[in-house]
Design a protein around this motif. Sequence first.
Motif: not given
Length: 310
Positions: A17-27
């Motif tokens: 979940r954290a990686l998905v959240f970070s992926g959105v923020i980075i995107g």
Amino acid sequence: MIAIKLPNLDFLSQRYRALVFSGVIIGVSLLSLAVLGLNRGLDFTGGTLIEVGYKAPMDLAEVRTALSEGGFGNVMVQQFGTTRDVLLRIPPVGEVNDAELSQRVLHALNEAAPDQVELRRVEFVGPQVGKELAEQSGLAVLFSVIGILIYVAMRFEWRFSVGAVVATLHDAIVTLGVFSLLQIDFDLNVLAAVLTVIGYSLNDTIVLFDRVRENFRKVRKGTVLEIMNQSVNETMSRTIITAGTVFLVVVALYLFGGESLRGFSLALIIGVVSGTYSTIYIASAAAVMLGVSRADLLRTPKEAEADGRP
């Protein structure tokens, strides 16, 4: 003596979940950097910085109107400290020299508010200097990341090295993304803060990885995830104290440090929060996903002999 019971939170169970959240923020951050870019300050674009003082509080809208009527339509106007102090950032204007430009600006302001304005400071940055600073800044960030990769790989293991670099890049991109989205001035002070964030994030990651290595060698039972979680819990008190102290200081700096330190302190606020998060959910999770194991961190025969332990 009172025994303090360590927390036993399962942090890494939330890693996906954290990686998905970070992926959105980075995107979002990368998209903003690509579309909006950074609102580069005069340190990188070149131009003239003029500080003026009014005898009474002044509305910035009136200052902008006065400058526009005086032929300066593309000027960034902001309050500097108090409502009577105004900072003007003027992009390069043809072949006009610094002294002539400042006099023209002062004349335009005096037309709108006679005998109310005094010139306090004039600084000029040439376009070529700004271009060189931008290039050197990019190289500074690049070399720092390469240095981190080499250092962590030599001290720990290459999977930890990749995790540390990914976490460091995560923090730098998030910080730059916020500045891009909000179009806050990006100058040398902010760049210094970004480099500080990289160092802070790396330090926090190294502390955790050092505990992970120690636990891999000391704890004979337990899976990789269990040992990782144990290490995070054991270093959590140190993380909270360090991050909390730094956070309080930079918030105070943001609130009371004045306009010149506003961007610097904001970058550090973002970096402290992001760095603490990325150490747990990016650096550690990346090492786990790359397949780090107990065998990767066991002592070599020479190390064991030197330590006097198996």
